[in-house]
Design an enzyme around this catalytic site. Structure first.
Site, PDB file in Angstrom:
ATOM      1  N   THR A 186      26.571  40.864  28.211  1.00 40.92           N
ATOM      2  CA  THR A 186      25.508  40.248  28.381  1.00 40.92           C
ATOM      3  C   THR A 186      24.985  40.030  26.991  1.00 40.92           C
ATOM      4  O   THR A 186      25.048  40.251  26.194  1.00 40.92           O
ATOM      5  CB  THR A 186      24.519  41.377  29.129  1.00 40.92           C
ATOM      6  OG1 THR A 186      24.294  42.336  28.481  1.00 40.92           O
ATOM      7  CG2 THR A 186      24.964  41.704  30.506  1.00 40.92           C
ATOM      8  N   GLU A 334      26.575  40.373  35.511  1.00 43.33           N
ATOM      9  CA  GLU A 334      26.751  41.686  36.232  1.00 43.33           C
ATOM     10  C   GLU A 334      27.302  40.933  37.620  1.00 43.33           C
ATOM     11  O   GLU A 334      27.588  42.268  38.355  1.00 43.33           O
ATOM     12  CB  GLU A 334      25.466  42.376  36.378  1.00 43.33           C
ATOM     13  CG  GLU A 334      25.237  43.064  35.000  1.00 43.33           C
ATOM     14  CD  GLU A 334      24.237  42.289  34.176  1.00 43.33           C
ATOM     15  OE1 GLU A 334      24.341  41.103  34.174  1.00 43.33           O
ATOM     16  OE2 GLU A 334      23.644  42.910  33.244  1.00 43.33           O
ATOM     17  N   LYS A 443       1.143  39.292  34.952  1.00 44.83           N
ATOM     18  CA  LYS A 443       0.159  40.085  35.682  1.00 44.83           C
ATOM     19  C   LYS A 443      -1.203  39.714  35.369  1.00 44.83           C
ATOM     20  O   LYS A 443      -1.901  40.375  34.279  1.00 44.83           O
ATOM     21  CB  LYS A 443       0.595  41.625  35.445  1.00 44.83           C
ATOM     22  CG  LYS A 443       2.183  41.642  35.990  1.00 44.83           C
ATOM     23  CD  LYS A 443       2.212  43.301  36.014  1.00 44.83           C
ATOM     24  CE  LYS A 443       4.054  43.179  36.667  1.00 44.83           C
ATOM     25  NZ  LYS A 443       4.807  44.440  36.216  1.00 44.83           N
ATOM     26  N   TRP A 448       0.628  38.550  40.641  1.00 43.88           N
ATOM     27  CA  TRP A 448       1.786  38.021  39.822  1.00 43.88           C
ATOM     28  C   TRP A 448       1.646  36.539  39.700  1.00 43.88           C
ATOM     29  O   TRP A 448       1.639  35.923  40.678  1.00 43.88           O
ATOM     30  CB  TRP A 448       3.083  38.743  40.403  1.00 43.88           C
ATOM     31  CG  TRP A 448       3.185  40.093  40.224  1.00 43.88           C
ATOM     32  CD1 TRP A 448       2.309  41.182  39.622  1.00 43.88           C
ATOM     33  CD2 TRP A 448       4.544  40.743  40.541  1.00 43.88           C
ATOM     34  NE1 TRP A 448       3.133  42.213  39.639  1.00 43.88           N
ATOM     35  CE2 TRP A 448       4.477  42.027  39.944  1.00 43.88           C
ATOM     36  CE3 TRP A 448       5.849  40.247  41.101  1.00 43.88           C
ATOM     37  CZ2 TRP A 448       5.383  42.954  40.265  1.00 43.88           C
ATOM     38  CZ3 TRP A 448       6.648  41.355  41.472  1.00 43.88           C
ATOM     39  CH2 TRP A 448       6.539  42.711  41.191  1.00 43.88           C
TER      40      TRP A 448
HETATM   41  P1  AMP Z   1      23.347  35.865  32.549  1.00 44.09           P
HETATM   42  O1  AMP Z   1      23.897  37.312  32.686  1.00 44.09           O
HETATM   43  O2  AMP Z   1      23.253  35.636  31.167  1.00 44.09           O
HETATM   44  O3  AMP Z   1      24.277  34.795  33.154  1.00 44.09           O
HETATM   45  O4  AMP Z   1      21.644  35.779  32.918  1.00 44.09           O
HETATM   46  C1  AMP Z   1      21.320  36.124  34.307  1.00 44.09           C
HETATM   47  C2  AMP Z   1      20.138  35.739  34.655  1.00 44.09           C
HETATM   48  O5  AMP Z   1      19.678  34.314  34.406  1.00 44.09           O
HETATM   49  C3  AMP Z   1      19.541  36.266  35.949  1.00 44.09           C
HETATM   50  O6  AMP Z   1      19.315  37.419  36.121  1.00 44.09           O
HETATM   51  C4  AMP Z   1      18.415  35.321  35.933  1.00 44.09           C
HETATM   52  O7  AMP Z   1      17.128  35.894  35.457  1.00 44.09           O
HETATM   53  C5  AMP Z   1      18.819  33.969  35.096  1.00 44.09           C
HETATM   54  N1  AMP Z   1      19.269  32.896  36.262  1.00 44.09           N
HETATM   55  C6  AMP Z   1      20.429  32.594  36.664  1.00 44.09           C
HETATM   56  N2  AMP Z   1      20.474  31.603  37.341  1.00 44.09           N
HETATM   57  C7  AMP Z   1      19.285  31.232  37.671  1.00 44.09           C
HETATM   58  C8  AMP Z   1      18.698  30.154  38.449  1.00 44.09           C
HETATM   59  N3  AMP Z   1      19.198  29.234  39.175  1.00 44.09           N
HETATM   60  N4  AMP Z   1      17.221  30.193  38.409  1.00 44.09           N
HETATM   61  C9  AMP Z   1      16.470  30.892  37.555  1.00 44.09           C
HETATM   62  N5  AMP Z   1      16.984  31.824  36.908  1.00 44.09           N
HETATM   63  C10 AMP Z   1      18.465  31.971  36.840  1.00 44.09           C
END
Ligand code: AMP
Length: 546
Positions: A186, A334, A443, A448
């Site tokens: 990540t 994940e 917050k 929220w």
């Molecule tokens: P990553 O593991 O780097 O792909 O990041 C995952 C995170 O990206 C998710 O938990 C979200 O917070 C954000 N994310 C992924 N797709 C979207 C989306 N379409 N809209 C908003 N946030 C997203």
């Protein structure tokens, strides 16, 4: 219990490339190479060279379960590593080259990688790691002899020399489908990056979901441009889905600027493209400045946008200027990454563009295989009424149950759900909308405020290039929204005009307490807004009324 009488064939990544070579042997993989020219090959070529690569890896002493790392852009050799490394039972560890060198050093050592394959452009980066990654026995430059770089790395190997002349009579081993196939860390905006370890079974199941019509509908008729990098969650599984479906793949290499991406879309007649909002922003800016007519020049039908929220204006631009439908999707490292896809339902036929855009702003419905639930801070289930926002938890066969070499147990709740760290609503039709990361939510007086909704509302202003909202300390309300804006070149915008624009577009108590203009916003290695860094940058900032 009466057992079924079906064959128990393992779901293996090698079976995908074997299938593509049998059923779609002449279908092309087009790559823009680090060496410069466009390279064309077929699934049959990839299959053959992948077997040669597996023979070469065996000769180098790579054994099942060992980690083989890559630092590479999207290209055919990277695709061969996807199949060669995983197919032989070793684990492909794709590393994001945009991470800081110290993070890369940490990741390589944590993963205990034994080999490192890298693109020509990363010679300097790998040289800087020399002596710091003792487990790496050899480094391989993904090029041919003619392009081998002059460099200080001892015993550097050349990819084409390594596989050239090897027999392709390599039989893929029949592995347990649950063994590890690939590893992706990540991006780790807080703390050290964490390793997500995919299996053959999870990758093949995920690929089926991606190909499904109500998933991403990847089929043999598509020409798919993977702007999403192959070092980010297996390029959203597209190298696997491509082989499963026989889709023609276009791999853009290191050139991700608007002009290069537009050129590939036009020259290669791309029908479907996938990427994060930042790359589409660059593409749209290029279309504007070069006064292009994508509707007339391209045959792009769909654009999959994920990784961050796809603003309404972006979906609108693709609809009006490109005649392309934006498929908004959500997932995470994940989750392999696919969680939800925003496709329309039969009853949405006949909607106006405005009505349709309102649906496309949502992240979509769970694909089969992913179960979602919303809970409050105490873990109690919340209703799916489209209004109540809660922590979004997921479970399914391609969702992680633990991080690689991580001592921390108890990642899942008692029912086996993983907390995504996202805050969302889910409506009665199952459409999920991300309202925030749980650590980014503002917050205000016990309520929220969604930073994402405010950002999307702000970028709808024609003079705004990009916007970010963070919570700023407030004496009375605890936190209030601060809007940070990058203006478009030549864009005229003041604080007052921006706030006026937001009136009526968001709830009145959501209107930011202040607007600050900056030249650029910080991004993470995967192109997301770097909220942590923004909060650091604005830690001494005081709201006008606070
Ligand atoms: P990553 O593991 O780097 O792909 O990041 C995952 C995170 O990206 C998710 O938990 C979200 O917070 C954000 N994310 C992924 N797709 C979207 C989306 N379409 N809209 C908003 N946030 C997203």
């Amino acid at each position: 219990m009466l057992k079924g009488l079906m064959q128990d064939r393992p779901l293996l990544i090698s079976s995908l490339i074997e299938h593509a070579a049998r059923l779609h042997p002449r279908r092309e993989i087009v790559s823009r190479t680090s060496e410069g020219p466009i390279h064309r090959c077929t699934y049959a070529d990839i299959d053959r060279r992948t077997r040669q690569l597996a023979s070469a890896l065996t000769a180098l002493g790579v054994t099942p379960g060992q980690r083989v790392a890559t630092l590479a852009w999207n290209g055919y050799r990277h695709m061969e590593l996807y199949y060669g490394v995983s197919g032989m039972g070793a684990v492909l560890h794709t590393i994001n080259p945009r991470l800081f060198p110290e993070q890369i050093e940490y990741i390589v050592n944590h993963a205990e990688d034994c080999l490192l394959f890298f693109d020509l452009g990363f010679v300097g980066l790998v040289e800087s790691l020399a002596g710091k990654i003792p487990g790496v026995r050899a480094c391989v430059v993904m090029t041919d002899r003619a392009h081998m770089p002059e460099c200080s790395l001892p015993g550097l190997l050349c990819y084409e020399d390594l596989i050239g002349g090897r027999s392709d009579a390599y039989d893929w081993p029949v592995l347990d489908e649950n063994v590890a196939s690939s590893l992706c860390y990540t991006s780790g905006t807080t703390g050290n990056p964490k390793g997500v370890l995919y299996s053959h079974r999870s990758s093949v199941l995920h690929s089926w979901a991606a190909c499904a019509v109500d998933g991403l509908a990847i089929g043999a008729a598509e020409t798919v441009l993977l702007v999403v990098p192959m070092f980010h969650v297996n390029a959203w599984g597209m190298p696997y889905a491509g082989a499963m479906s026989g889709a023609r793949l276009v791999l853009p290499g290191p050139a991700l600027d608007g002009a290069s991406i537009y050129g590939l879309m036009r020259d290669e007649q791309v029908t479907l493209a996938l990427g994060v909002p930042t790359v589409w922003l660059m593409l749209l800016q290029h279309v504007d400045t070069a006064r292009l007519k994508p509707r007339d020049e391209l045959c792009l039908r769909r654009v999959v946008i994920g990784g961050s929220s796809a603003p309404r204006t972006m979906s609108e631009r693709f609809a009006t200027d490109f005649s392309a439908f934006v498929v908004h999707a959500w997932g995470m490292t994940e989750m392999s990454p696919l969680g939800t896809v925003c496709n329309l339902l039969p009853r949405h036929a006949g909607l106006t563009l405005e009505e349709r855009l309102a649906i496309q702003e949502k992240q979509g419905r769970a694909v089969y295989g992913v179960e979602m639930k919303l809970v409050d801070d105490a873990g109690v289930r919340l209703p799916c009424d489209g209004e109540t926002a809660g922590h979004l938890l997921v479970r399914g066969p391609w969702v992680t149950r633990g991080y690689y070499r991580d001592a921390g147990a108890g990642l899942l709740d008692p029912d086996g759900f993983f907390d995504t760290g996202d805050v969302a609503t889910i409506d009665a039709d199952g459409y999920m909308r991300i309202t925030d990361r749980s650590k980014d939510v503002i917050k205000s007086g016990g309520e929220w405020i969604s930073s994402i909704a405010l950002e999307n509302a702000a970028v709808a202003h024609p003079a705004v290039a990009e916007a970010a909202v963070i919570g700023a300390a407030h004496d009375k309300w605890q936190e209030r929204p601060l809007l940070i804006v990058v203006r478009k070149p030549g864009g005229e915008l003041t604080r007052e005009l921006m706030l006026e624009f937001l009136q009526g577009r968001v709830a009145s108590w959501w209107i930011p307490d202040d607007v600050v203009f900056v030249d650029q916003l910080p991004h993470t290695a995967t192109g997301k807004l770097h909220k942590l860094k923004l909060r650091e940058m604005f830690k001494d900032y005081r709201l006008p009324a606070a």
